[in-house]
Design an enzyme around this catalytic site. Structure first.
Site, short mmCIF file in Angstrom:
data_model
loop_
_atom_site.label_atom_id
_atom_site.label_comp_id
_atom_site.label_asym_id
_atom_site.label_seq_id
_atom_site.Cartn_x
_atom_site.Cartn_y
_atom_site.Cartn_z
CB SER A 140 -30.41 -7.73 0.48
OG SER A 140 -30.00 -8.53 1.55
CE1 TYR A 153 -26.21 -4.04 1.81
CE2 TYR A 153 -27.69 -5.39 3.14
CZ TYR A 153 -26.89 -5.23 2.02
OH TYR A 153 -26.80 -6.25 1.11
#
Length: 263
Positions: A140, A153
């Site tokens: 990401s 995350y």
């Protein structure tokens, strides 16, 4: 045994994983598709097999569970046709370290970190022996942005990116290519599952899953850079996150909000 190469895609029933499955089937790969929802997974496999004339096998697993992770790793080691691995399964959570569900945080660490390593490690022996293969780990843009509310995350996505960068140095000359795909905001179910939807995120900030996958595959097929950041806007954002303390339009401030995660 089928003469076609085999592609394995985790998180294959929706979003980026589903598009990878579609593109790889269209390119002539048989598929082993991995997801938790067996009803949805069976439907996706049947549709892709009918549309592209390939074999599409469902593999029902929750890859945050050690036994399911091990079952899939064993399958990868035993596959003589394994040509493509897309490690896409992942999820986000809401809340700080003090408020987030502790078990969900542990599941995230197992899925994003342990599972990434286990699947890549299982795929590599056969691929290196055949001197051919492609591995794509979906990380990401958030891997460059340490933010409150996203601690694990962002940290696990950074692990995935650095893991691929380091692994690539070991794989030079092996015939095996590894890529860390780092998308920004992508039209998938990801934000809907978080409960935040797309509220407050401008339309220009989004990419389609099809564009993300197509750029990833094009870069992988050309044996391009290890890190793939689809879209010029996100390449610029990553440059600024790496080299500056601000992002035009206040995006860096938005990256600090716990409800706002990229794919």
């Amino acid at each position: 045994m089928s003469p076609r190469p085999l592609a394995v895609v985790t998180g294959a029933t929706a979003g980026i994983g589903h598009v990878f499955a579609q593109r790889l089937a269209a390119a002539g790969h048989d598929l082993l598709l991995v997801a938790r929802d067996h009803v949805r997974l069976d439907a996706v496999c049947a549709a892709l097999a009918a549309s592209h004339g390939v074999a599409a096998e469902p593999f029902v697993a929750d890859l945050s569970v050690d036994t399911d992770m091990a079952r899939l790793a064993d399958r990868l080691r035993a596959e003589p046709r394994l040509a493509f691995l897309v490690s896409n399964a992942g999820f986000g959570t809401r809340g700080t370290l003090l408020t987030a569900d502790p078990e969900k945080q542990r599941q995230m660490l197992r899925l994003h970190v342990t599972c990434t390593h286990e699947l890549v490690s299982a795929a590599l022996p056969g691929m290196t022996e055949r001197a051919a293969g492609t591995i794509i780990v979906v990380a990401s843009v958030a891997s460059w942005s340490p933010t409150a509310g996203n601690v694990n995350y962002n940290a696990t996505k950074a692990y995935q990116r650095v893991y691929c960068e380091a692994a690539a140095t070991e794989l030079e000359g092996s015939g095996v290519h590894i890529q860390a795909l780092c998308p920004g905001f992508t039209y998938t179910e990801f934000h809907d599952r978080l409960g935040s939807g797309r509220k407050g995120i401008p339309g220009w900030a989004w990419l389609s899953a099809e564009r993300v996958v197509d750029e990833s595959l094009a870069q992988a097929r050309s044996r391009g850079a290890v890190v793939c950041v689809p879209g010029k806007r996100f390449k610029l954002i990553v440059f600024l996150l790496k080299h500056a303390m601000w992002v035009p339009g206040g995006l860096r401030q938005r990256y600090r909000r716990d409800r706002l995660r990229v794919e």
